[in-house]
Design a protein around this motif. Structure first.
Motif, PDB file in Angstrom:
ATOM      1  N   LYS A 292       7.151  17.770  -4.024  1.00 45.79           N
ATOM      2  CA  LYS A 292       6.438  18.242  -2.834  1.00 45.79           C
ATOM      3  C   LYS A 292       5.684  17.105  -2.133  1.00 45.79           C
ATOM      4  CE  LYS A 292       4.461  22.309  -3.066  1.00 45.79           C
ATOM      5  NZ  LYS A 292       3.574  23.423  -3.482  1.00 45.79           N
ATOM      6  N   ASP A 293       6.076  15.862  -2.474  1.00 49.24           N
ATOM      7  CA  ASP A 293       5.342  14.703  -1.956  1.00 49.24           C
ATOM      8  C   ASP A 293       5.992  14.104  -0.717  1.00 49.24           C
ATOM      9  OD1 ASP A 293       3.584  14.949  -4.057  1.00 49.24           O
ATOM     10  OD2 ASP A 293       4.646  13.499  -5.323  1.00 49.24           O
ATOM     11  N   GLU A 294       5.136  13.566   0.140  1.00 49.93           N
ATOM     12  CA  GLU A 294       5.577  12.691   1.231  1.00 49.93           C
ATOM     13  C   GLU A 294       5.104  11.281   0.901  1.00 49.93           C
ATOM     14  OE1 GLU A 294       4.018  14.375   4.820  1.00 49.93           O
ATOM     15  OE2 GLU A 294       5.765  15.685   5.107  1.00 49.93           O
ATOM     16  N   LEU A 295       5.876  10.276   1.338  1.00 44.62           N
ATOM     17  CA  LEU A 295       5.628   8.895   0.907  1.00 44.62           C
ATOM     18  C   LEU A 295       5.543   7.955   2.102  1.00 44.62           C
ATOM     19  CD1 LEU A 295       5.579   6.686  -1.363  1.00 44.62           C
ATOM     20  CD2 LEU A 295       8.079   6.690  -1.222  1.00 44.62           C
ATOM     21  N   LYS A 296       4.563   7.076   2.052  1.00 42.54           N
ATOM     22  CA  LYS A 296       4.503   5.949   2.996  1.00 42.54           C
ATOM     23  C   LYS A 296       4.499   4.670   2.174  1.00 42.54           C
ATOM     24  CE  LYS A 296       2.092   8.090   6.902  1.00 42.54           C
ATOM     25  NZ  LYS A 296       0.867   8.057   7.748  1.00 42.54           N
ATOM     26  N   PHE A 297       5.541   3.872   2.394  1.00 44.00           N
ATOM     27  CA  PHE A 297       5.696   2.616   1.662  1.00 44.00           C
ATOM     28  C   PHE A 297       5.276   1.499   2.620  1.00 44.00           C
ATOM     29  CE2 PHE A 297       7.446  -0.525  -1.094  1.00 44.00           C
ATOM     30  CZ  PHE A 297       7.722   0.097  -2.318  1.00 44.00           C
ATOM     31  N   LEU A 298       3.971   1.141   2.563  1.00 36.16           N
ATOM     32  CA  LEU A 298       3.410   0.173   3.518  1.00 36.16           C
ATOM     33  C   LEU A 298       3.438  -1.231   2.918  1.00 36.16           C
ATOM     34  CD1 LEU A 298       0.377   2.324   4.697  1.00 36.16           C
ATOM     35  CD2 LEU A 298       2.633   2.144   5.756  1.00 36.16           C
TER      36      LEU A 298
ATOM     37  N   LEU B 240       4.978   0.084   7.963  1.00 30.61           N
ATOM     38  CA  LEU B 240       6.093   0.652   7.210  1.00 30.61           C
ATOM     39  C   LEU B 240       7.082  -0.448   6.879  1.00 30.61           C
ATOM     40  CD1 LEU B 240       6.722   4.019   9.102  1.00 30.61           C
ATOM     41  CD2 LEU B 240       5.767   3.728   6.806  1.00 30.61           C
ATOM     42  N   LEU B 241       7.544  -0.449   5.650  1.00 32.96           N
ATOM     43  CA  LEU B 241       8.431  -1.506   5.164  1.00 32.96           C
ATOM     44  C   LEU B 241       9.610  -1.723   6.103  1.00 32.96           C
ATOM     45  CD1 LEU B 241       8.973  -3.441   2.753  1.00 32.96           C
ATOM     46  CD2 LEU B 241      10.321  -1.607   1.728  1.00 32.96           C
ATOM     47  N   LYS B 242      10.215  -0.621   6.550  1.00 34.86           N
ATOM     48  CA  LYS B 242      11.421  -0.742   7.372  1.00 34.86           C
ATOM     49  C   LYS B 242      11.141  -1.332   8.749  1.00 34.86           C
ATOM     50  CE  LYS B 242      11.117   4.125   8.782  1.00 34.86           C
ATOM     51  NZ  LYS B 242      11.807   5.429   8.757  1.00 34.86           N
ATOM     52  N   LYS B 243       9.855  -1.345   9.158  1.00 33.44           N
ATOM     53  CA  LYS B 243       9.530  -1.837  10.500  1.00 33.44           C
ATOM     54  C   LYS B 243       9.035  -3.274  10.507  1.00 33.44           C
ATOM     55  CE  LYS B 243       8.493   2.628  12.647  1.00 33.44           C
ATOM     56  NZ  LYS B 243       7.473   3.427  13.393  1.00 33.44           N
ATOM     57  N   VAL B 244       8.373  -3.698   9.420  1.00 32.07           N
ATOM     58  CA  VAL B 244       7.709  -5.006   9.483  1.00 32.07           C
ATOM     59  C   VAL B 244       8.365  -6.076   8.617  1.00 32.07           C
ATOM     60  CG1 VAL B 244       5.498  -3.934  10.051  1.00 32.07           C
ATOM     61  CG2 VAL B 244       6.057  -4.382   7.665  1.00 32.07           C
TER      62      VAL B 244
ATOM     63  N   ASN C 137       0.875  -1.179   0.000  1.00 31.03           N
ATOM     64  CA  ASN C 137       0.000   0.000   0.000  1.00 31.03           C
ATOM     65  C   ASN C 137       0.912   1.230   0.000  1.00 31.03           C
ATOM     66  OD1 ASN C 137      -2.067   1.813   0.200  1.00 31.03           O
ATOM     67  ND2 ASN C 137      -2.476   1.453   2.373  1.00 31.03           N
ATOM     68  N   ILE C 138       1.123   1.764  -1.172  1.00 30.40           N
ATOM     69  CA  ILE C 138       2.065   2.883  -1.334  1.00 30.40           C
ATOM     70  C   ILE C 138       1.265   4.174  -1.403  1.00 30.40           C
ATOM     71  CG2 ILE C 138       3.936   3.840  -2.729  1.00 30.40           C
ATOM     72  CD1 ILE C 138       4.345   0.963  -3.831  1.00 30.40           C
ATOM     73  N   GLU C 139       1.426   5.024  -0.410  1.00 25.84           N
ATOM     74  CA  GLU C 139       0.642   6.262  -0.307  1.00 25.84           C
ATOM     75  C   GLU C 139       1.537   7.475  -0.566  1.00 25.84           C
ATOM     76  OE1 GLU C 139      -1.060   6.337   3.558  1.00 25.84           O
ATOM     77  OE2 GLU C 139      -2.266   4.524   3.268  1.00 25.84           O
ATOM     78  N   ILE C 140       1.064   8.347  -1.436  1.00 29.96           N
ATOM     79  CA  ILE C 140       1.768   9.605  -1.708  1.00 29.96           C
ATOM     80  C   ILE C 140       0.840  10.761  -1.367  1.00 29.96           C
ATOM     81  CG2 ILE C 140       2.570  11.113  -3.562  1.00 29.96           C
ATOM     82  CD1 ILE C 140       4.005   8.878  -4.798  1.00 29.96           C
ATOM     83  N   GLN C 141       1.328  11.657  -0.566  1.00 27.58           N
ATOM     84  CA  GLN C 141       0.554  12.826  -0.154  1.00 27.58           C
ATOM     85  C   GLN C 141       1.278  14.093  -0.582  1.00 27.58           C
ATOM     86  OE1 GLN C 141      -2.519  12.810   1.511  1.00 27.58           O
ATOM     87  NE2 GLN C 141      -2.460  14.994   1.028  1.00 27.58           N
ATOM     88  N   SER C 142       0.586  14.931  -1.353  1.00 25.80           N
ATOM     89  CA  SER C 142       1.164  16.216  -1.766  1.00 25.80           C
ATOM     90  C   SER C 142       1.134  17.183  -0.592  1.00 25.80           C
ATOM     91  CB  SER C 142       0.376  16.784  -2.942  1.00 25.80           C
ATOM     92  OG  SER C 142       0.992  17.954  -3.416  1.00 25.80           O
ATOM     93  N   THR C 143       2.211  17.943  -0.410  1.00 26.04           N
ATOM     94  CA  THR C 143       2.324  18.894   0.704  1.00 26.04           C
ATOM     95  C   THR C 143       2.628  20.288   0.159  1.00 26.04           C
ATOM     96  OG1 THR C 143       4.724  18.724   1.038  1.00 26.04           O
ATOM     97  CG2 THR C 143       3.346  17.010   2.045  1.00 26.04           C
TER      98      THR C 143
END
Length: 550
Positions: free
Chosen positions: A407-413, A424-428, A393-399
């Protein structure tokens, strides 16, 4: 791609030269045999720093030379912008001297390490185990998405515009600070300037004014002495003129007797004429000399004003006061100039912001389109690597913030198992999962990037059996589009290569050396059999090795 590598006097290598082909090449060898030495040598060619510990023989220089075939990778512009000679078959050479100094050459042109590193980014991706951690870094995750989104040109333009934007913001901040300082000093500077302008210093001659003041102050004394001098010259019986006339008359009578008497007569005659003129001038000056209290007062006021200004500004001349006046004039005028400059740069900043926002919007739009493609491709590959329930679940949020790549922030789930929540990929993700995800990422990037060569350094750590077989298949598929090297301990992967190199050590009474050898088909069977069963090779291991190779 890299076509050959030669190494002299590096670590445990005395002299080594090897040719490489395109496709999928395998490098194997026992732990400690020297595989890391090969990567270290390649690292030097790609611009890593070196020291004297790299030299096998400290009395001789180390030379590492790599040949690259780059005709298909559009690198002409890089060579042109760095003032280098372009060659389809480019040679990079690195030398480490016994003194500790290092030299680098691209096609025999000396270059610095930064230029070498910049070129290396276009030539080889060396992927080692610790680099798998890059997968958990946002900047690398963005690089994956942007490669699929074909955002390279947009991001290059964005970076250029962001640099201009930041420079404009810094300039505006500095101008506003200058404006604030100037406004605080404006009233005082204006007062000082008006004071100097009123004095009309450019029309003043201080020396002349001081002389006039002295003359007007001492009119009576001067007149008295001028009249006295005139009287002494003109006194009837004993005046200087009368005495000169008597001397002149005496010499007139004897001038015909001797040339010396004649000369004296002429000199006295000249003195008489000159003194006549002096007396006339004394009389004229005396007659014209009158007291003028009003002029004296005006001169005195002018001088006092000059003295006051000189004391105030701590200078000693009118010319220095005029310099201060000019400087104050610039400061007073600069406020209006600053206002104009601030308005101009604010308009430019607005335009830069508009341009940046448009570029960031286009980057964001392309990323949104690329994310489903990336997720689908990752899942497809990871299913083959023993992760059938993997989801992303890859989420991109414009800021509103301007980041280095948009101007994007990213969550790579990521979720590896059914029923488990996204995290988060790095945690799980476990280490083994991260290795497989990274291989999948590299396989996907191979379809979009123009990178000639990739080297996997034991990316298969922690996997075995059917999964390693699939990893080998993926790397082999990648080699259809680029040159792939795999340093591995797994026979399932080793059997997939087109070429197989073995790293090994040889020892004599004097020294130990690392060697690299391209294995023949028969030698390759034995090497894979040893990887399966150890140093004692069984018939079943040989048969298994042949089966893997087939």
């Amino acid at each position: 791609m890299i076509t050959s590598l030669s190494i002299e006097n590096f670590a445990l290598i005395e002299k080594l030269s090897i040719d490489f082909s395109s496709g999928f090449s395998i490098i194997t060898g026992e732990t400690g045999a020297g595989k890391s030495i090969l990567l270290g040598a390649l690292g030097l060619v790609l611009g890593k720093r070196a020291d004297l510990s790299s030299l096998k023989n400290k009395e001789e220089k180390c030379i590492i030379e790599a040949h690259f075939k780059i005709s298909n990778y559009n690198l002409n512009s890089f060579f042109e912008s760095n003032d280098l000679d372009y060659e389809d078959d480019t040679i990079i050479r690195r030398e480490i001297l016994p003194s500790g100094k290092s030299r680098a050459f691209i096609n025999d042109t000396p270059v610095n390490l930064q230029e070498l590193q910049n070129l290396g980014l276009y030539l080889i991706d060396i992927h080692s185990q610790h680099q798998t951690q890059e997968l958990s870094e946002e900047i690398f995750q963005f690089q994956i998405i942007d490669a699929i989104a074909n955002n390279n040109e947009l991001i290059s333009n964005y970076i250029l515009n962001l640099k201009i934007f930041k420079k404009q913001k810094s300039s505006l901040l500095l101008l506003k600070e200058n404006m604030h300082t100037a406004l605080k000093e404006q009233d005082y500077n204006t007062f000082l300037l008006e004071e100097l302008l009123t004095a009309r210093l450019e029309l003043c001659d201080q020396t002349e004014l001081e002389a006039t003041f002295e003359k007007l102050t001492n009119v009576e004394f001067i007149k008295e002495n001028l009249d006295k001098a005139s009287a002494i010259a003109n006194e009837e019986q004993f005046g200087v003129l009368q005495n000169l006339k008597e001397i002149k008359g005496s010499l007139l009578k004897v001038r015909g007797f001797d040339a010396n008497y004649l000369a004296l007569f002429e000199r006295i005659n000249s003195l008489s004429i000159e003194l006549d003129d002096v007396v006339l001038e004394l009389n004229a000056l005396s007659e014209n000399l009158t007291g003028d209290p009003e002029q004296l007062e005006l001169v005195n006021q002018k001088l006092q004003l000059i003295y006051t200004l000189q004391k105030k500004h701590q200078v000693g001349s009118i010319s220095e006061l005029i310099l201060i006046q000019n400087d104050l004039d610039i400061k007073v005028v600069s406020v209006s100039n600053l206002e104009f400059e601030i308005q101009k740069i604010e308009l430019a900043l607005q335009q830069s912001e508009t341009d940046l926002d448009q570029l960031a919007h286009d980057i964001h739009t392309n990323r949104l389109k690329a994310i489903p493609i990336l997720s689908e491709k990752l899942i497809l590959i990871l299913e083959q690597l023993g992760m059938p329930n993997v989801r992303f679940n890859i989420e991109i949020q414009s800021t509103s913030n301007y980041f280095p790549n948009g101007k994007d922030e990213l969550k790579f789930l990521f979720s590896a198992n059914k029923g488990s929540d996204f995290g988060l990929l790095k945690k799980v993700a476990s280490g083994g999962e991260m290795s497989r995800i990274m291989l999948a990422v590299k396989a996907i990037l191979a379809q979009y990037s123009k990178l000639p060569t990739i080297i996997f350094d034991e990316i298969d750590t922690g996997v075995s059996g059917e999964i390693s077989h699939k990893m080998g298949e993926i790397m082999k598929d990648m080699s259809q589009q680029m040159q792939v090297f795999a340093i591995t301990h797994l026979p399932q992967i080793a059997a997939k290569g087109n070429d197989h190199f073995k790293v090994f050590k040889t020892a004599s009474d004097v020294q130990t050396q690392t060697e690299l050898k391209l294995l023949s088909p028969e030698e390759r069977i034995i090497e894979i059999a040893q990887m399966l069963s150890g140093s004692t090779i069984s018939d079943s291991a040989l048969n298994h090795a042949k089966a893997l190779l087939d």
